[in-house]
Design a protein around this motif. Structure first.
Motif, PDB file in Angstrom:
ATOM      1  N   LEU C  92       0.800  -1.226   0.000  1.00  0.00           N
ATOM      2  CA  LEU C  92       0.000   0.000   0.000  1.00  0.00           C
ATOM      3  C   LEU C  92       0.833   1.276   0.000  1.00  0.00           C
ATOM      4  N   PHE C  94       0.361   4.151   1.413  1.00  0.00           N
ATOM      5  CA  PHE C  94       0.557   4.858   2.673  1.00  0.00           C
ATOM      6  C   PHE C  94       1.504   4.109   3.599  1.00  0.00           C
ATOM      7  N   ASN C  95       1.927   2.934   3.163  1.00  0.00           N
ATOM      8  CA  ASN C  95       2.899   2.209   3.972  1.00  0.00           C
ATOM      9  C   ASN C  95       4.319   2.695   3.789  1.00  0.00           C
ATOM     10  N   MET C  97       5.957   5.312   4.402  1.00  0.00           N
ATOM     11  CA  MET C  97       6.604   5.931   5.549  1.00  0.00           C
ATOM     12  C   MET C  97       6.764   4.941   6.703  1.00  0.00           C
ATOM     13  N   ILE C  98       5.733   4.124   6.945  1.00  0.00           N
ATOM     14  CA  ILE C  98       5.876   3.091   7.983  1.00  0.00           C
ATOM     15  C   ILE C  98       7.068   2.218   7.651  1.00  0.00           C
ATOM     16  N   GLN C  99       7.144   1.858   6.373  1.00  0.00           N
ATOM     17  CA  GLN C  99       8.210   0.950   5.972  1.00  0.00           C
ATOM     18  C   GLN C  99       9.570   1.582   6.217  1.00  0.00           C
TER      19      GLN C  99
END
Lengths: 303, 303, 303, 303
Positions: C92, C94-95, C97-99
């Motif tokens: 995804l 929006f992931n 940045m999490i990643q």
């Protein structure tokens, strides 16, 4: 301060309020309740009781039950409980699963569903669901001084039938070793505790032990009472907890049935019920009513 | 209640405390501060002041500055500010970027870095950074009744040199249209506001407007004061906010320099400083000292 | 197999296609391009060239440039590059940045923006942006056998002016120590490389080194060529990579300007351009055209 | 090309390989298998078969079964299946729950667990688990031309006993309306399909329908065969799919029992087994063996 006049004013305002929110619709038993209901009750530290609207009509307390199971769990397990559940607000709803994954099955606090399921699992402790539910009812009846508090079996059955999300959480925690019983057993108990029905008056009475005062220490030590209040303040209204603290300024816990239990430490135990919910899933008029009450009384803990 | 005796006891306990946490190490100016420091100051509603330890040694207030820029922003923009920043606790640290993405560049609250950057951006409002920094210093000096409050330029320069994460947040918000100035300009101002130095005594004095009382309304209306306190309670200690509410029971705001400003509404403004941080990035001994104080005084807002 | 007839048929179908997608609108230079354009070119392993539609009209290659900077980086740094960027699809949007947070600033692959910025940073290697851009242009001109390949300065300036999201990624990686140059410098270079303009014919020619064959090894070793193709297959179309593999069955890389470069290993280099994008940000008709081509030719690598 | 000599070389290299990975340890039946095993089998398009090592020793195929249930589902439901499951790589493991939440219970692809559970649910279609498992076994036996393929009941029971994570996924999808049967029923079937045992030789034979060729169209249309291969390429190795494509260059599907099925379209069906897993949960030596094979044969689809 004329509390009854304040409550009368709030009752009148709420009866006429045009924006009443939307009732929860995930189970038919809640979906069919009218948004027109409004009831409120206040028990003060000096032993008086004040009501407005339908204060004696029973409603589904739902997540408000989490306050009482937490009190039972702290009384029984003490700080040992905190090895299985945290004490921090939870942020975005869709983070609950990431969080469980990230923190290896430890829910962030006892008031999100995952945390409440762990609390129920902790006090189930090998007993039959029936036995624990009996104990929860006894706790509520004694605290409220009223034996007429029961579980609505139709609501419980419906929760069970629509309980996939809670079962997912329970299985996920079981996968991380943070569940002592089978997910179906713990969740079955949890669904029944959420289906307890109480009136605003019964709820305000049952919450008196949280305000402290004369007999406050009988049920909970003052330290534990303060801590439950702290958790209600930071985590009691899901992703609207900051908003409730900001507007109302009291520890509180809401339920999807439209009830709110709020505590003015040293002063009063407050319960309100109006089934229409706001966007965060908390009672629209219930929140407004408690906001009006703290503004009129100056009971906000924030000065 | 003999407050000075209580503070003396806390000072003695903290001087001997073996677990002092670890100083922040992301910039050399903070990394080289000794964990041995401890200072505390309490200003009561009746105008008295009590201190313990190094209460007059200046330290880097860092994120505590966010409380004061928020007060300035609310005074100037009122509720309009809430269109650009929320009022909810933020959950896991690594969620900050997801959250910004998910909520289209609106930070969850004014005390996480993204939110504080938005607040600074809002009050920068087309002025030069130098002008706004002058206003922030004037606000602090007037609130503290002490003109000897300054920015440490070396710390500010070092923040700037290590400011990539904050610049990332600012650019991200700019991409969502939630920044009025160039990220470098807003962040540059923000880095300087974080580099303000104050002593515990100055900080406790500057925080008096948050406890309310006689002249409380001069700087902020009571409603806004209560709301800042509510935000400090639910969001003031990052991912340790629930823990601080649970242990201390007061609104508070911590800074990575080891300072904490706490408010006992109607009773006292409290500041403490000890540079060693706990796992959540809040002062280890500072938290303990305020916990000891509320236990001894009964000042917890939770009864 | 009559490739020209196949291309003629595709050209006719695309000219009449009613669903043409929507042009990218984040910068005015792309937003004002008409969705009516369509151009396609195929260079086969035996040295022939076939075209359809506006095959010689230049368009903004945007992210397709990432294939060429990756080739330059692998040629210069070899497998050392993989210490700074991964090789896995990203999931995804929006992931991202999490990643980056989860994996400490290492982007998942060289074709998401964060990864491409790292690749550009790696080959910038202390040089001036102007020098690296010159080298990229030389690489493209030599590979295409055509000197008429340039950067559109207006597009580059506009990318820069709307580049906050990429600057956020760059600062975030800098915070994790995965950027050698100032974010503005690396991103400035990156914005210019994305603003290179080529026609479908030039692009198909420039991509010949990826299909292998006679002179394939001159620019890249066969092992590296295969690996770039593998990355194009798994990561070349953002969150539509699986869909492209499923429908088209060839390694490919898309750009937000509406271009796609696809490779039929051992057989052909294919370029197509149509500015309207589908929901995943890949050329709507471009994807369809290459799907038609592989169906007609049997060139899918999946048999 | 002397395939037997190539396999002999690979077998010898693998027998001596010092880095053999770690066996899966979430159920005792897999944990007690020795990392010393290695077996490989290749069936070529011209009908020949080549083996190395323990090619006839049965092992637990685990997730490789997902390829066959997908083939059954596509044969039965066609593209209708894609309303319930996507076709994109999935990114970080901990994203699976976010993704399900974000995309309302639709798993990203049929090869992550959530997706495979949906596929099994789709072909269960009101039948008894016993009936569907019989059909899956018939499919495998016919494809392999070998009736000696069975379910290991002890492994299935153990999967069930440790199946909380999969049950969590199933309940979560049920909460979103993407499950037709009770989670226990669908997961029970899924646990049994994963417990099927086959040898490398049986698996390579069963996979021949994926390489196409003479009788390829009997089981699946060429279009569907290509699409399953595309999905294996982009999603077949969990979060190591990009790495497998990069190193091996073939569509493949791994199982936690240490097996890998890989397809060289038009050329060969390849199966390999070595129980030790790498950090991504794919067979350490199995991956290396197929990498060696494609390097020696030039079978990479990437030229």
């Amino acid at each position: 301060m004329d509390l009854q006049a304040i409550l009368d004013g709030i009752g009148a305002e709420m009866a006429a309020a045009p924006e009443r929110g939307r009732v929860a619709d995930y189970i038919p038993e809640l979906a069919r309740v009218s948004v027109d209901h409004f009831g409120m009750a206040v028990c003060t530290a000096d032993g008086q009781t004040f009501t407005a609207g339908e204060a004696t009509t029973p409603f589904s307390i739902q997540s408000i039950s989490k306050v009482f199971t937490l009190a039972i769990a702290l009384g029984r397990l003490g700080d040992q409980l905190w090895g299985r559940v945290g004490r921090e607000p939870s942020g975005l709803a869709f983070n609950s699963m990431i969080q469980l994954e990230h923190e290896r099955g430890i829910p962030r606090n006892p008031f999100i569903n995952a945390g409440a399921i762990v609390v129920t699992d902790a006090i189930l402790a090998g007993h039959q669901p029936r036995e624990l539910l009996g104990e929860i009812l006894r706790f509520l009846r004694e605290a409220a001084g009223d034996d007429d508090i029961h579980i609505n079996r139709a609501v419980a059955a419906s929760e069970q039938a629509h309980g996939h999300r809670n079962l997912a959480l329970a299985h996920f925690m079981a996968a991380h070793g943070n569940l002592l019983h089978a997910p179906e057993l713990t969740c079955g108990t949890y669904f029944h505790q959420c289906a307890i029905e109480m009136s605003a008056l019964q709820l305000a009475r049952a919450g008196r032990f949280l305000m402290g005062g004369a007999d406050g220490g009988r049920i909970l030590t003052p330290a534990r009472r303060r801590r439950i209040n702290a958790l209600m303040m930071t985590c009691g209204h899901y992703d609207g907890s900051g908003e409730f603290a900001y507007r109302v300024g009291l520890p509180g816990k809401s339920g999807v049935g439209g009830g709110i239990l709020a505590v003015a430490p040293g002063r009063a135990s407050i319960a309100v019920w109006s089934p229409g919910l706001n966007a965060q899933g908390n009672s629209q008029l219930g929140t407004l009513a408690v906001e009006r009450l703290t503004r009129a009384t100056g009971w906000s803990v924030f000065g």
